[in-house]
Design an enzyme around this catalytic site. Structure first.
Site, PDB file in Angstrom:
ATOM      1  N   ASP A 263       0.996  -1.299   0.031  1.00  0.00           N
ATOM      2  CA  ASP A 263       0.208   0.068  -0.002  1.00  0.00           C
ATOM      3  C   ASP A 263       0.942   1.372  -0.110  1.00  0.00           C
ATOM      4  O   ASP A 263       2.082   1.242   0.129  1.00  0.00           O
ATOM      5  CB  ASP A 263      -0.933  -0.079   1.231  1.00  0.00           C
ATOM      6  CG  ASP A 263      -1.915   1.204   1.170  1.00  0.00           C
ATOM      7  OD1 ASP A 263      -2.285   1.664   0.028  1.00  0.00           O
ATOM      8  OD2 ASP A 263      -2.176   1.923   2.268  1.00  0.00           O
ATOM      9  N   SER A 264       0.351   2.229  -0.192  1.00  0.00           N
ATOM     10  CA  SER A 264       1.012   3.584  -0.346  1.00  0.00           C
ATOM     11  C   SER A 264       1.164   4.064   1.026  1.00  0.00           C
ATOM     12  O   SER A 264       2.240   4.656   1.330  1.00  0.00           O
ATOM     13  CB  SER A 264       0.099   4.801  -0.947  1.00  0.00           C
ATOM     14  OG  SER A 264      -1.217   4.921  -0.076  1.00  0.00           O
TER      15      SER A 264
ATOM     16  N   CYS B 144      -4.485  -1.617  -2.137  1.00  0.00           N
ATOM     17  CA  CYS B 144      -4.686  -0.376  -2.402  1.00  0.00           C
ATOM     18  C   CYS B 144      -5.418  -0.041  -3.435  1.00  0.00           C
ATOM     19  O   CYS B 144      -5.127  -0.856  -4.477  1.00  0.00           O
ATOM     20  CB  CYS B 144      -3.353   0.473  -2.371  1.00  0.00           C
ATOM     21  SG  CYS B 144      -3.485   2.167  -3.267  1.00  0.00           S
TER      22      CYS B 144
ATOM     23  N   GLU C  54      -4.764   7.859   8.758  1.00  0.00           N
ATOM     24  CA  GLU C  54      -3.278   7.430   8.940  1.00  0.00           C
ATOM     25  C   GLU C  54      -2.919   8.268  10.485  1.00  0.00           C
ATOM     26  O   GLU C  54      -2.691   7.598  11.148  1.00  0.00           O
ATOM     27  CB  GLU C  54      -2.363   8.294   8.025  1.00  0.00           C
ATOM     28  CG  GLU C  54      -2.396   7.449   6.564  1.00  0.00           C
ATOM     29  CD  GLU C  54      -1.044   6.779   6.354  1.00  0.00           C
ATOM     30  OE1 GLU C  54      -0.041   7.296   6.538  1.00  0.00           O
ATOM     31  OE2 GLU C  54      -0.966   5.841   5.416  1.00  0.00           O
TER      32      GLU C  54
ATOM     33  N   CYS D  82     -11.265   3.020  -0.688  1.00  0.00           N
ATOM     34  CA  CYS D  82      -9.706   3.129  -0.267  1.00  0.00           C
ATOM     35  C   CYS D  82      -9.512   2.312   0.805  1.00  0.00           C
ATOM     36  O   CYS D  82     -10.162   2.349   1.944  1.00  0.00           O
ATOM     37  CB  CYS D  82      -9.633   4.684  -0.181  1.00  0.00           C
ATOM     38  SG  CYS D  82      -8.222   5.135   0.710  1.00  0.00           S
TER      39      CYS D  82
ATOM     40  N   HIS E 279      -7.677   2.687   3.186  1.00  0.00           N
ATOM     41  CA  HIS E 279      -7.510   3.611   4.786  1.00  0.00           C
ATOM     42  C   HIS E 279      -8.917   3.856   5.101  1.00  0.00           C
ATOM     43  O   HIS E 279      -8.726   4.143   6.507  1.00  0.00           O
ATOM     44  CB  HIS E 279      -6.901   4.891   4.278  1.00  0.00           C
ATOM     45  CG  HIS E 279      -5.591   4.986   3.983  1.00  0.00           C
ATOM     46  ND1 HIS E 279      -4.704   4.463   2.945  1.00  0.00           N
ATOM     47  CD2 HIS E 279      -4.585   5.395   4.681  1.00  0.00           C
ATOM     48  CE1 HIS E 279      -3.634   4.551   3.040  1.00  0.00           C
ATOM     49  NE2 HIS E 279      -3.153   5.248   4.194  1.00  0.00           N
TER      50      HIS E 279
HETATM   51  N1  DGL Z   1      -4.886   3.183   0.460  1.00  0.00           N
HETATM   52  C1  DGL Z   1      -4.936   3.954  -0.885  1.00  0.00           C
HETATM   53  C2  DGL Z   1      -6.569   3.319  -1.722  1.00  0.00           C
HETATM   54  O1  DGL Z   1      -6.889   2.073  -1.307  1.00  0.00           O
HETATM   55  C3  DGL Z   1      -5.213   5.298  -1.261  1.00  0.00           C
HETATM   56  C4  DGL Z   1      -4.361   6.015  -0.270  1.00  0.00           C
HETATM   57  C5  DGL Z   1      -3.341   7.069  -0.943  1.00  0.00           C
HETATM   58  O2  DGL Z   1      -3.846   8.037  -1.569  1.00  0.00           O
HETATM   59  O3  DGL Z   1      -2.270   6.879  -1.114  1.00  0.00           O
HETATM   60  O4  DGL Z   1      -6.794   3.720  -2.615  1.00  0.00           O
END
Ligand code: DGL
Length: 270
Positions: A16-17, A80, A158, A192, A194
């Site tokens: 993931d990012s 992600c 986060e 997402c 997150h």
């Molecule tokens: N966790 C990432 C997703 O599922 C996105 C977060 C980011 O913008 O880096 O899209």
């Protein structure tokens, strides 16, 4: 369909990012106990939600090439949505290990909604993706789709995990446009990884109880389909976290992963 992986020295790579992939790790970590996990957070380029499709694809190819040179990877999970919608078909062609990705669960949402108003929360790159756009346009013939893209929400998720105080008013502001809706969504797609981290806080600013949907069941299902458990082959667990940039939160991040049994914490140079 590729053959099932037999767990012996199985190593699963989660990408993931940032910290959103933890929500996916939590769904699968207890299915089979003797798997080694490697988690890479590409915090050097966080957030992905404002990056182009071609940047993300090139970056993923670079990371997967390097990681597979150093580790015997059995399965990759792109935890992600942004990275998955931007790169999944190409990555599957490029690499010969199995790759699972998470994508927004539109088909589940149309099964669950009763009032036919579906909320969709995702990053800008996910929302702008042509396949996602096509799906939304198709669904709009029968359903109302209310969309919000918010980097702030990614950041707040986060922050919550890092132990910072979350101010509900900040979340309220993100959903400002929805308060004016005649019919509020009864079902919201968390597009997402997150966002499940901050689901409770999102629910708290909504005027009614909402069904939140993410890719949980699909990931678990695909995972069980690919990985085959053999209880006779017990291996010693060795979980690794890679990060791509040292920043002010790095010690907090290390502690989050330590609690999840990741004892090796290393910088990944790429
Ligand atoms: N966790 C990432 C997703 O599922 C996105 C977060 C980011 O913008 O880096 O899209």
């Amino acid at each position: 369909m590729k053959n099932k992986i037999l767990i012996s020295k199985t190593t699963i790579f989660i990408f993931d990012s940032g910290l959103g992939g933890i929500t996916i790790f939590n769904y699968i970590k207890n299915i089979f106990l003797n798997i080694n996990f490697i988690y890479l957070l590409d915090n050097k380029y966080f957030p992905y939600g404002n990056k182009s499709k071609s940047f993300i694809l090139k970056r993923l190819i670079k990371i997967l090439n390097k990681i597979s040179l150093n580790h015997n990877i059995s399965l990759v999970i792109i935890a992600c949505n942004t990275a998955s919608v931007s790169s999944l078909p190409q990555l599957k062609k490029y690499f010969n290990f199995p790759i699972i990705g998470v994508t927004p669960v539109f088909d589940l949402a149309i099964k669950k909604t009763k009032n036919k108003v579906i909320g969709f929360l995702a990053t800008n790159t996910t929302i702008q993706n042509y396949k996602v756009q096509n799906k939304i346009n198709l669904l709009r013939k029968k359903y109302t789709i209310e969309i919000i893209s918010s980097f702030k929400l990614v950041l707040l998720a986060e922050y919550k995990l890092l132990g910072y105080k979350i101010i509900l008013n900040e979340i309220k502001k993100i959903f400002f446009s929805w308060y004016k809706l005649k019919i509020f969504p009864d079902t919201v797609i968390l597009g997402c990884t997150h966002f499940p981290l901050i689901k409770k806080e999102i629910q708290n600013v909504f005027p009614k109880k909402i069904k939140f949907l993410d890719a949980k069941y699909f990931v678990i299902h695909k995972f069980k389909k690919i990985v085959k458990y053999n209880k006779n082959l017990l291996s010693k667990k060795k979980n690794i976290v890679y990060y791509t940039k040292i920043d002010k939160n790095i010690n907090k991040i290390r502690n989050i992963f330590l609690k999840m049994n990741f004892h090796i914490f290393k910088k990944f140079n790429t």
